[in-house]
Design a protein around this motif. Structure first.
Motif, short mmCIF file in Angstrom:
data_model
loop_
_atom_site.label_atom_id
_atom_site.label_comp_id
_atom_site.label_asym_id
_atom_site.label_seq_id
_atom_site.Cartn_x
_atom_site.Cartn_y
_atom_site.Cartn_z
N MET A 814 -3.67 54.95 -10.34
CA MET A 814 -3.31 54.35 -11.88
C MET A 814 -2.99 55.52 -12.85
O MET A 814 -2.30 55.24 -13.62
N ASP A 818 0.52 55.78 -15.22
CA ASP A 818 0.24 55.81 -16.62
C ASP A 818 1.44 56.63 -17.13
O ASP A 818 1.75 56.63 -18.51
N ARG A 862 1.27 43.06 -13.77
CA ARG A 862 0.13 42.49 -13.24
C ARG A 862 -0.98 43.76 -12.95
O ARG A 862 -2.18 43.75 -12.97
N ARG A 863 -0.35 44.98 -12.25
CA ARG A 863 -1.31 45.91 -12.15
C ARG A 863 -1.65 46.86 -13.29
O ARG A 863 -2.46 47.64 -12.99
N HIS A 864 -1.11 46.68 -14.51
CA HIS A 864 -1.51 47.45 -15.45
C HIS A 864 -2.46 46.41 -16.86
O HIS A 864 -1.56 45.87 -17.17
N SER A 865 -3.37 47.10 -17.15
CA SER A 865 -4.02 46.33 -18.04
C SER A 865 -3.39 46.10 -19.54
O SER A 865 -3.56 45.12 -20.08
N THR A 866 -2.75 47.26 -19.91
CA THR A 866 -2.05 47.36 -21.16
C THR A 866 -0.93 46.47 -21.33
O THR A 866 -0.66 45.47 -22.18
N GLN A 868 -0.84 43.63 -19.25
CA GLN A 868 -1.33 42.37 -19.21
C GLN A 868 -1.82 41.90 -20.56
O GLN A 868 -1.36 40.91 -20.67
N ASP A 869 -2.40 42.70 -21.38
CA ASP A 869 -2.51 42.16 -22.76
C ASP A 869 -1.54 41.95 -23.52
O ASP A 869 -1.33 40.71 -24.25
N LYS A 870 -0.14 42.66 -23.32
CA LYS A 870 0.86 42.33 -24.18
C LYS A 870 1.45 40.94 -23.42
O LYS A 870 1.94 40.20 -24.32
N GLU A 872 -0.02 38.52 -22.24
CA GLU A 872 -1.04 37.44 -22.77
C GLU A 872 -0.74 37.10 -24.01
O GLU A 872 -0.68 35.92 -24.47
#
Length: 904
Positions: A814, A818, A862-866, A868-870, A872
């Motif tokens: 990961m 990044d 799907r694989r990156h949390s940042t 994913q937040d955007k 949502e």
């Protein structure tokens, strides 16, 4: 930026500069001047094939050679290859009047007698002349020519009457001809050796032998004026054509030494140029009346007849109206012509026929000008009846009757509408009803009468029983207008009285006084508003139904020349002799824009779609078009217009665009700020709550974004291409030093690699512009430029731009993910989607782009949390916006269902 910006001028064919003719292959082309620009026509049908750029000053002389055009303006000479200026020659200190193509050289002469010799071989590098000759002090050059077979020699005529023969190679004067004590206005070489023809200002033509300095024959024009143009026929007939300042073309027989024929009233102005086509019985002429004509000598008596022509107004237009849904303009000028101009294609412009004017003038032995109708001062039309009967009615200067026109056939109609008043006075105003069946006329004496357009029969008069003379008005009728339902007729008198009549019953319903002398009048059928302007230059708007004044506009400082309502009735346009054009917002009751031009506007008209404004100006023969920038930029913000007190100084539209258009500058721009400004659009602050705004793009453009895979699968070939069984005869080969041809088996592969390399470079260039614009808009938080950019891309190109950001490597680390630059761009795209969805603009287009984006980059998000937040946050905004829209849809559905089930 204001509402209207200059676009172009139409109706200009030629000016008072002699044309230049050249033959390329089997076709002949003529180059003409139109003020500060030049145009090239194909002589086969006189179609416009090329137009030059706008120059700083008016063109004074022209010359052409193959793809090159030379134009003298001021003290400079512009050199053009096709339509692009490649050089400027500027050694003259005085105005250049004459140009002559002389082999590989161009000769230029200014008013002080300086002759420069220019070489146009390698003109991109050399801007200096190769020679200079100074003519005598008391020798003012007026014309120049090269006698055939005279090597390196030119013959120059003067206003003093002498002619000089010069050798430009040795730069010496060989001989001086004394002349005939009259200014030399034109000279031309003949098919016979050593013979030239010279036209003088006293109307005489001298056919002279320059070798022996002997006069062979001379002719004299029957009409007064100078001989301004000459041309010899070259198809074996011994004829000489001459044109004078009276507009008459005379044909002289050189063998019989007498007049052969005369083309009377060939032009309405002085003849500027004449040219017989090589080995053809065709003569081309141009004159100061803004026209080019071609004459053919194919009649039994040897006279000429008109073959084809292109013409515009020879005098300034007086009235303008858009016709045909804004595709054409009806124009009436002081030259007694009624014309139809095409906004889209100049070739479709034409003059409406007044029924055999030339034939009637010959029969009555009078001038065509006396046969033509007098200048039109007012007209009206109804497009709904174009195919049925005459649908245009015109009022003419000092004429007690009105005329009708059948615009479908471009001809004068069969009926003449003559008011039945006791005292015949000129008709001053006219109007056609919305149904197209009736025409209403108002006269200078105050009489108003209604006619049936189909039969031309009178159908009633409007009489005010309280008037002493039993007329409609006690004075001149300024204007008449009908409402949309043939219920009401409105008329205005010069004395300031406005009257409302029952259209069918011809009875007076109501009237009121303006308090000033009314000079202009405009009525809008849809909203029922009447606009008047009086001697005090104040615009007053009246509600015809409420019978009261609802608006009052002040600002003009000189006489108002025209009024016009926009199609939706929200704008009122007014022009004045103070040079201003003002746009008034009827709803806001204030001025929203004002421009000032150097030459005052005399008439104006706005197209039904409000995208083009047409104006005519004092002493200008053309029609000038202004484009509504607001319609194309999407700006509806009133604050972006000029304030009510400010007037913008604007240049008038030109015939040709200036050198270096906005598109060319955009392609050359490499700076990021220039790219962003190029795609920037005005930001819309005002938007109705809970509503969405669509992109107005074609449905296929955003629907294909979501169906690109289906389209590619459908267009996929059924079977792969088959490899040929035998090698083709054109094998790739490379030359060797020994002269042998060596076979290159890798030739095809090399070409494929080069092609693939070029395609990759092109893709990278597009992607870099996409990413740069995205980063710049993200920093400024203004995504309008980026939206405008991607809306201009095709579906396949936009798909390619998004796929260029795709992360293909399946790296489980990961941290390495990044660090990828593509990830930052993907995050910026999500921020862009959040902004656009929340602003509710370009709704259907943004939804299609989001679907394509998730299809390509869904796994990366799907694989990156940042990310994913955007994503949502985007889902939350999307749901909120759609719930509000869906709620309004449900309310509308319920209302429609209720009404459809109700029984009334």
């Amino acid at each position: 930026m204001g509402i209207f910006e200059p676009y172009r001028a139409i109706g200009y064919i030629t000016s008072n500069v002699p044309f230049a003719v050249q033959r390329l292959g089997t076709e002949t082309f003529v180059t003409v001047s139109v003020g500060k620009a030049w145009q090239i026509y194909n002589c086969a049908k006189l179609t416009l094939v090329l137009g030059g750029p706008q120059l700083p000053k008016k063109i004074r002389a022209l010359a052409s050679y193959k793809d090159y055009t030379f134009a003298a303006y001021g003290t400079n000479i512009g050199v053009f290859k096709r339509a692009h200026q490649i050089a400027t020659w500027s050694r003259h200190e005085e105005k250049v009047n004459l140009l002559l193509i002389f082999g590989d050289h161009v000769l230029s002469i200014d008013v002080k007698g300086n002759m420069f010799i220019w070489s146009f071989r390698g003109m991109e590098m050399n801007h200096e002349p190769v020679g200079h000759i100074l003519l005598d002090d008391k020798f003012s050059p007026s014309c120049i020519m090269h006698p055939d077979t005279y090597l390196n020699k030119v013959l120059i005529g003067s206003y003093e009457g002498q002619l000089q023969l010069w050798n430009i190679s040795t730069k010496k004067k060989l001989f001086e001809f004394k002349g005939w004590n009259s200014s030399v206005c034109s000279c031309i070489t003949s098919p016979a050796l050593d013979v030239v023809a010279i036209g003088c200002s006293d109307g005489t033509i001298h056919v002279h032998n320059v070798r022996y300095d002997e006069e062979l024959v001379s002719f004299t024009h029957s009409t007064r004026g100078a001989v301004t143009a000459l041309s010899f026929r070259t198809d074996g007939q011994p004829l000489l054509a001459s044109g004078g300042s009276s507009g008459v073309i005379s044909i002289w027989n050189l063998e019989k030494r007498r007049l052969h024929s005369v083309i009377r009233e060939a032009h309405d102005g002085a003849i500027i140029s004449l040219h017989f086509f090589a080995n053809e019985p065709v003569l081309m002429s141009s004159a100061a009346d803004n026209s080019i004509k071609m004459w053919i000598f194919d009649t039994s008596d040897g006279d000429a007849r008109l073959l084809r022509f292109r013409s515009g107004h020879s005098a300034p237009p007086l009235c303008l109206r858009f016709y045909g849904n804004g595709r054409h303009i009806l124009s009436a000028g002081q030259d007694r012509a009624f014309r139809l101009f095409s906004v889209i294609q100049d070739q479709q412009s034409r003059e409406l026929s007044q029924r055999h004017v030339t034939k009637r003038a010959k029969k009555l032995r009078t001038k065509e000008e006396e046969i033509k109708l007098k200048p039109v001062i007012a007209f009206d039309f109804a497009e709904i009846r174009e195919r049925d009967w005459c649908n245009v009615v015109t009022c003419h200067m000092d004429t007690p009757q009105a005329y009708v026109w059948r615009l479908q056939n471009f001809v004068l109609g069969e009926h003449i509408l003559s008011p039945s008043a006791g005292v015949r006075t000129p008709v001053k105003a006219c109007a056609i009803s919305a149904c197209g069946n009736f025409a209403v006329l108002g006269t200078q004496g105050g009489w108003i009468e209604r006619f049936n357009l189909q039969s031309g029969i009178s159908r009633g008069t409007y009489v005010d029983i309280f008037e002493a003379r039993q007329y409609a008005h006690d004075g001149e009728v300024i204007g008449v207008a009908c409402d949309a339902t043939n219920n009401t007729l409105i008329s205005a008198g010069y004395n300031g009285d406005i009257k409302v009549w029952d259209f069918k019953g011809c009875e007076l319903r109501s009237s009121w006084k303006v308090g000033q002398h009314v000079i202009k009048f405009a009525y809008h059928r849809t909203n029922g508003l009447l606009a008047t302007v009086a001697d005090d230059m104040v615009l007053r708007l009246y509600d015809v139904l409420a019978l009261r004044m609802v608006r009052k506009f002040e600002g003009h400082t000189d006489r108002v020349t025209d009024l016009y309502f926009s199609e939706d009735g929200k704008w009122l346009l007014s022009s004045s002799m103070d040079g201003s054009l003002r746009i008034w917002d009827v709803i806001l009751a204030r001025q929203i824009d004002a421009i000032h031009v150097d030459i005052p506007i005399t008439a104006l008209s706005l197209s039904p779609s409000m995208d083009v404004l047409a104006t005519s100006h004092v002493d200008q023969n053309g029609v000038y078009l202004w484009v509504n920038q607001n319609m194309f930029s999407g700006c509806t913000k009133v604050e972006s217009y000029a304030s009510g007190e400010q007037v913008r100084n604007v240049q008038m539209p030109s015939v040709a665009p200036k050198e270096g258009s906005d598109e060319e500058k955009l392609l050359k721009a490499r700076d990021l700020n220039q790219i962003q400004n190029a795609y920037a659009v005005p930001h819309l602050d005002k938007q109705l709550p809970n509503l969405i705004t669509l992109s107005l793009l074609p449905r296929s453009q955003w629907q294909n974004l979501t169906n690109l895979d289906i389209i590619k699968a459908r267009n996929k070939p059924v079977e792969p291409p088959k490899k040929p069984e035998k090698a083709p005869f054109f094998l790739p080969s490379i030359p060797s030093l020994s002269g042998e041809i060596l076979f290159n088996p890798n030739g095809d592969a090399t070409e494929e690699k080069d092609t693939e390399k070029k395609m990759i470079e092109k893709k990278l260039d597009l992607s870099s512009q996409f990413i740069l614009l995205l980063h710049s808009c993200t920093e400024t938080k203004n995504f309008s430029a980026f939206t405008n950019y991607i809306k201009g891309l095709s579906p396949s190109t936009l798909d390619l731009e998004l796929r260029m950001l795709q992360i293909i490597d399946d790296d489980d680390d990961m941290e390495s993910l990044d660090e990828r630059s593509e990830l930052e761009s993907i995050g910026m795209l999500l921020d862009y989607f959040i902004h656009e969805v929340s602003s509710r603009k370009n709704f259907e287009f943004i939804q299609a782009v989001i679907k394509l984006f998730l299809k390509i980059h869904g796994e990366t998000v799907r694989r990156h949390s940042t990310l994913q937040d955007k994503a949502e946050k985007l889902l939350e905004v999307q749901s909120s916006v759609w719930q509000r829209v869906d709620k309004m849809f449900q309310s509308a559905r319920c209302m429609v269902t209720f009404l459809s089930n109700s029984q009334f």
